[in-house]
Design a protein around this motif. Structure first.
Motif: not given
Lengths: 112, 114
Positions: A9-10, A105-106, B39, B42-45
């Protein structure tokens, strides 16, 4: 449900390091994508893979490479990290051109 | 080259009210798809809604609907009965038929006020 998992995540790395970002999908999707997301710029495509060992450059491939040795895994590689590669990185996958993308999630990557 | 423009960087709406997010695009193609992605923090698109350009009927998914104006190259998203969980960044995206490449707008941050 489709699951797209990004390994971190980071992540914090130093300038000049070789950085690997990993992405795994569990639905046997053919297509996988790496995007970079920056405020005010939206999402920009770095690389696309339409099958194992097949890849195409996106809009901003400079400084990046990719690897897809297995169908479920798509890796983004920063050959020599630079501070201007600090960003959010998103992986996505889909099954065929008529299907929607599913995102991970990025990974928020900081290069110091 | 195709472009997607979201002219509203940020919008606010009261809970239970209706809000419309704008998107315009430029293309010379006739067969394409348009998308709205959400999005959350929590960031999940996630995909909210999809529209095929050949369909004249506007797509609808529960409280989310679009106003697709092909001639005007406009694709706005209407959220009815806004909920706190609708707070997110919303991205409009375009993809030409038969291609892999998505063109994303710069996003609109939606705030929902209690």
């Amino acid at each position: 449900d489709v699951k797209v998992t990004q390994s971190s995540r980071y992540l914090v790395k130093r300038t000049g390091e070789k950085v690997f970002l990993e992405c795994v999908q569990d639905m046997d999707h053919e297509n996988m994508f790496w995007y970079r997301q920056d405020p005010g710029l939206g999402l920009r495509l770095i690389y696309f893979s339409y099958d194992v060992k097949m890849k195409e450059k996106g809009d901003i491939p400079e400084g990046y490479s990719v690897s897809r040795e297995k169908k479920e895994r798509f890796s983004l590689i920063l050959e020599s990290a630079s501070t201007n590669q600090t960003s959010m990185y998103l992986c996505a996958s889909r099954q065929g051109t008529s299907q929607p993308q599913h995102f991970g999630d990025g990974t928020r990557l900081s290069i110091l | 080259a195709q472009t997607v423009t979201q002219s509203q960087p940020e919008m606010s709406v009261q809970e239970a009210e209706t809000v419309t997010l704008s998107c315009t695009y430029d293309t010379s193609e006739s067969d394409y798809y348009l998308f709205w992605y959400k999005q959350p923090p929590s960031r999940q698109m996630i995909l909210v809604i999809r529209q095929e350009a050949y369909k004249q009927q506007n797509a609808t998914e529960n409280r989310f609907s679009v106003n697709f104006q092909k001639a005007a190259k406009s694709f706005s998203l209407k959220i009815s009965d806004s909920q706190l969980g609708d707070a997110a960044m919303y991205f409009c995206a375009y993809r030409e038929e038969g291609t892999y490449k998505y063109i994303f707008g710069t996003g609109t941050r939606l705030k929902v006020l209690a």
